[in-house]
Design a protein around this motif. Structure first.
Motif, PDB file in Angstrom:
ATOM      1  N   TYR A 172      14.933  59.579   6.903  1.00 34.74           N
ATOM      2  CA  TYR A 172      14.562  60.897   6.393  1.00 34.74           C
ATOM      3  C   TYR A 172      15.040  61.972   7.372  1.00 34.74           C
ATOM      4  O   TYR A 172      14.832  61.866   8.584  1.00 34.74           O
ATOM      5  N   PRO A 173      15.665  63.038   6.866  1.00 35.93           N
ATOM      6  CA  PRO A 173      16.222  64.085   7.743  1.00 35.93           C
ATOM      7  C   PRO A 173      15.173  65.109   8.156  1.00 35.93           C
ATOM      8  O   PRO A 173      15.144  66.240   7.663  1.00 35.93           O
ATOM      9  N   ARG A 217      26.429  66.624   9.173  1.00 36.92           N
ATOM     10  CA  ARG A 217      26.686  65.623  10.203  1.00 36.92           C
ATOM     11  C   ARG A 217      26.260  64.227   9.766  1.00 36.92           C
ATOM     12  O   ARG A 217      26.628  63.242  10.402  1.00 36.92           O
ATOM     13  N   ARG A 218      25.481  64.153   8.695  1.00 36.47           N
ATOM     14  CA  ARG A 218      25.082  62.845   8.179  1.00 36.47           C
ATOM     15  C   ARG A 218      26.120  62.272   7.216  1.00 36.47           C
ATOM     16  O   ARG A 218      26.007  61.129   6.788  1.00 36.47           O
ATOM     17  N   GLY A 219      27.096  63.072   6.850  1.00 38.01           N
ATOM     18  CA  GLY A 219      28.133  62.626   5.932  1.00 38.01           C
ATOM     19  C   GLY A 219      29.339  62.093   6.684  1.00 38.01           C
ATOM     20  O   GLY A 219      29.261  61.746   7.867  1.00 38.01           O
ATOM     21  N   PRO A 220      30.475  62.035   6.005  1.00 40.49           N
ATOM     22  CA  PRO A 220      31.706  61.573   6.662  1.00 40.49           C
ATOM     23  C   PRO A 220      32.029  62.427   7.884  1.00 40.49           C
ATOM     24  O   PRO A 220      31.769  63.629   7.896  1.00 40.49           O
ATOM     25  N   ALA A 221      32.596  61.800   8.903  1.00 44.14           N
ATOM     26  CA  ALA A 221      32.930  62.517  10.130  1.00 44.14           C
ATOM     27  C   ALA A 221      33.935  63.619   9.847  1.00 44.14           C
ATOM     28  O   ALA A 221      34.931  63.422   9.150  1.00 44.14           O
ATOM     29  N   LEU A 222      33.667  64.810  10.379  1.00 45.26           N
ATOM     30  CA  LEU A 222      34.538  65.964  10.203  1.00 45.26           C
ATOM     31  C   LEU A 222      35.008  66.463  11.560  1.00 45.26           C
ATOM     32  O   LEU A 222      34.261  66.380  12.544  1.00 45.26           O
ATOM     33  N   PRO A 223      36.223  66.984  11.636  1.00 48.43           N
ATOM     34  CA  PRO A 223      36.633  67.656  12.875  1.00 48.43           C
ATOM     35  C   PRO A 223      35.667  68.794  13.182  1.00 48.43           C
ATOM     36  O   PRO A 223      35.084  69.396  12.262  1.00 48.43           O
ATOM     37  N   ARG A 224      35.495  69.095  14.446  1.00 54.31           N
ATOM     38  CA  ARG A 224      34.523  70.117  14.827  1.00 54.31           C
ATOM     39  C   ARG A 224      34.828  71.461  14.164  1.00 54.31           C
ATOM     40  O   ARG A 224      33.912  72.169  13.739  1.00 54.31           O
ATOM     41  N   TRP A 225      36.102  71.834  14.071  1.00 54.09           N
ATOM     42  CA  TRP A 225      36.425  73.127  13.475  1.00 54.09           C
ATOM     43  C   TRP A 225      36.055  73.155  11.995  1.00 54.09           C
ATOM     44  O   TRP A 225      35.577  74.175  11.467  1.00 54.09           O
ATOM     45  N   MET A 226      36.240  72.034  11.310  1.00 56.58           N
ATOM     46  CA  MET A 226      35.899  71.967   9.891  1.00 56.58           C
ATOM     47  C   MET A 226      34.386  71.991   9.698  1.00 56.58           C
ATOM     48  O   MET A 226      33.872  72.619   8.767  1.00 56.58           O
ATOM     49  N   LEU A 227      33.671  71.326  10.597  1.00 60.19           N
ATOM     50  CA  LEU A 227      32.215  71.348  10.539  1.00 60.19           C
ATOM     51  C   LEU A 227      31.703  72.770  10.742  1.00 60.19           C
ATOM     52  O   LEU A 227      30.799  73.227  10.027  1.00 60.19           O
ATOM     53  N   ALA A 228      32.286  73.479  11.707  1.00 60.13           N
ATOM     54  CA  ALA A 228      31.866  74.854  11.980  1.00 60.13           C
ATOM     55  C   ALA A 228      32.102  75.755  10.773  1.00 60.13           C
ATOM     56  O   ALA A 228      31.215  76.519  10.360  1.00 60.13           O
ATOM     57  N   PHE A 229      33.301  75.667  10.167  1.00 59.82           N
ATOM     58  CA  PHE A 229      33.611  76.510   9.018  1.00 59.82           C
ATOM     59  C   PHE A 229      32.766  76.144   7.807  1.00 59.82           C
ATOM     60  O   PHE A 229      32.328  77.024   7.058  1.00 59.82           O
ATOM     61  N   SER A 230      32.525  74.859   7.599  1.00 58.61           N
ATOM     62  CA  SER A 230      31.719  74.421   6.455  1.00 58.61           C
ATOM     63  C   SER A 230      30.283  74.895   6.587  1.00 58.61           C
ATOM     64  O   SER A 230      29.678  75.395   5.632  1.00 58.61           O
ATOM     65  N   CYS A 231      29.726  74.744   7.776  1.00 59.14           N
ATOM     66  CA  CYS A 231      28.364  75.172   8.040  1.00 59.14           C
ATOM     67  C   CYS A 231      28.228  76.688   7.860  1.00 59.14           C
ATOM     68  O   CYS A 231      27.323  77.167   7.164  1.00 59.14           O
ATOM     69  N   ALA A 232      29.155  77.443   8.465  1.00 64.16           N
ATOM     70  CA  ALA A 232      29.118  78.901   8.348  1.00 64.16           C
ATOM     71  C   ALA A 232      29.333  79.347   6.906  1.00 64.16           C
ATOM     72  O   ALA A 232      28.669  80.270   6.426  1.00 64.16           O
ATOM     73  N   GLY A 233      30.250  78.697   6.204  1.00 66.78           N
ATOM     74  CA  GLY A 233      30.537  79.073   4.823  1.00 66.78           C
ATOM     75  C   GLY A 233      29.356  78.834   3.902  1.00 66.78           C
ATOM     76  O   GLY A 233      29.002  79.697   3.077  1.00 66.78           O
ATOM     77  N   LEU A 234      28.723  77.678   4.017  1.00 64.05           N
ATOM     78  CA  LEU A 234      27.561  77.386   3.178  1.00 64.05           C
ATOM     79  C   LEU A 234      26.418  78.351   3.479  1.00 64.05           C
ATOM     80  O   LEU A 234      25.743  78.839   2.558  1.00 64.05           O
ATOM     81  N   GLY A 235      26.210  78.632   4.765  1.00 58.20           N
ATOM     82  CA  GLY A 235      25.155  79.573   5.126  1.00 58.20           C
ATOM     83  C   GLY A 235      25.441  80.970   4.614  1.00 58.20           C
ATOM     84  O   GLY A 235      24.536  81.662   4.127  1.00 58.20           O
ATOM     85  N   ALA A 236      26.700  81.407   4.696  1.00 55.90           N
ATOM     86  CA  ALA A 236      27.068  82.737   4.219  1.00 55.90           C
ATOM     87  C   ALA A 236      26.897  82.844   2.706  1.00 55.90           C
ATOM     88  O   ALA A 236      26.411  83.857   2.189  1.00 55.90           O
TER      89      ALA A 236
END
Length: 210
Positions: free
Chosen positions: A70-71, A121-140
Motif C-alpha cells: 500500500y502506498p 516511482r512505483r511504475g517502470p523505471a524512468l530517467p530522472r529528467w523524464m520523472l521530473a517532467f512527468s511529475c511537474a506536468g501532472l501537478g501543473a
C-alpha cells in the motif's frame, strides 16, 4: 513494514483523522466569519474524496496487477493539502495572514505533485529528467483544473470577478512553481533505479520510500 513505511502509515491515518475532525468542526460552526462564505458545505462533500482516492485506486490496481504494498506515502501526500486548507480556515489564517493563501497554493501543489512523483516511482523505471517532467506536468495539470473549478464555483458569482481573475492567474503560476519544485526534488532526491533492458516488457518494482 520498515520504519519509513510505518511513519508514512501513521502520518496518513493522522491526516485523515484531522481532516474529518476539521470538517466536522467547520460544519458545527457555519456562522463563524472564518467559515462563512467559504463553501464549507461543498468542501465537506468533496474533500473526503481525497481520503478514499488512494485506497480505491490501489484496490483496483491490486485486482488488475496482483499484490502490491500500500502506498502510504502517496496517501499522506494527497490528503495533506486538504488538511492544510481546512486548518487554515479553522485558524482564520486566510483572513489574518496576507501571504497564507499564496503559501497554500505553492506548498499544497508541491505536496500533490510529490504524490504523483511517488506514484510514478512505483511504475517502470524512468530517467530522472523524464520523472521530473512527468511529475511537474501532472501537478501543473491538476493545479489548472483545480483553479478552473474554483473559478466556476466561487468566482463567477461575485462582483469582483475581474480582480479575482488576476489572482487566479497568480495562483496558477504558484501551482506550476510548486509542481516544478516537486518534480525536481522527486527526481534528484529519490534513490536511483536502473533503467530496464531494451525489450524487457514489465520491469516494475515494488518501490517503497527510503
Amino acid at each position: 513494514m520498515n520504519r519509513a513505511t510505518t511513519w508514512w502509515a501513521a502520518l496518513s491515518l493522522a491526516m485523515k483523522a484531522a481532516l474529518a475532525g476539521l470538517l466536522l468542526f467547520a460544519l458545527a460552526h457555519p456562522h463563524w466569519d472564518r467559515f462563512a462564505d467559504k463553501a464549507m458545505g461543498i468542501r465537506a462533500m468533496t474533500y473526503p474524496i481525497a481520503a478514499v482516492l488512494v485506497p480505491v485506486v490501489w484496490s483496483i490496481a491490486r485486482r488488475l496487477r496482483g499484490s502490491a504494498r500500500y502506498p502510504w506515502d502517496v496517501d499522506a501526500l494527497v490528503v495533506a493539502p486538504f488538511v492544510i486548507d481546512v486548518a487554515g480556515n479553522a485558524a482564520n489564517l486566510y483572513d489574518t495572514l496576507t501571504w497564507f493563501d499564496d503559501f497554500c497554493h505553492f506548498a499544497n501543489w508541491t505536496l500533490v505533485s510529490a504524490a504523483f512523483g511517488a506514484a510514478l516511482r512505483r511504475g517502470p523505471a524512468l530517467p530522472r529528467w523524464m520523472l521530473a517532467f512527468s511529475c511537474a506536468g501532472l501537478g501543473a495539470i491538476a493545479a489548472i483544473l483545480w483553479e478552473l473549478a474554483e473559478y466556476a464555483t466561487f468566482i463567477m458569482n461575485t462582483d469582483e470577478v475581474i480582480g479575482i481573475y488576476r489572482d487566479t492567474i497568480g495562483d496558477e503560476v504558484l501551482g506550476l512553481s510548486g509542481a516544478t519544485v516537486a518534480g525536481v526534488l522527486v527526481a534528484v532526491l529519490g534513490p536511483a533505479r536502473p533503467a530496464p533492458a531494451h525489450g524487457a516488457g514489465d520491469a516494475r518494482e515494488d518501490y517503497s520510500p527510503p
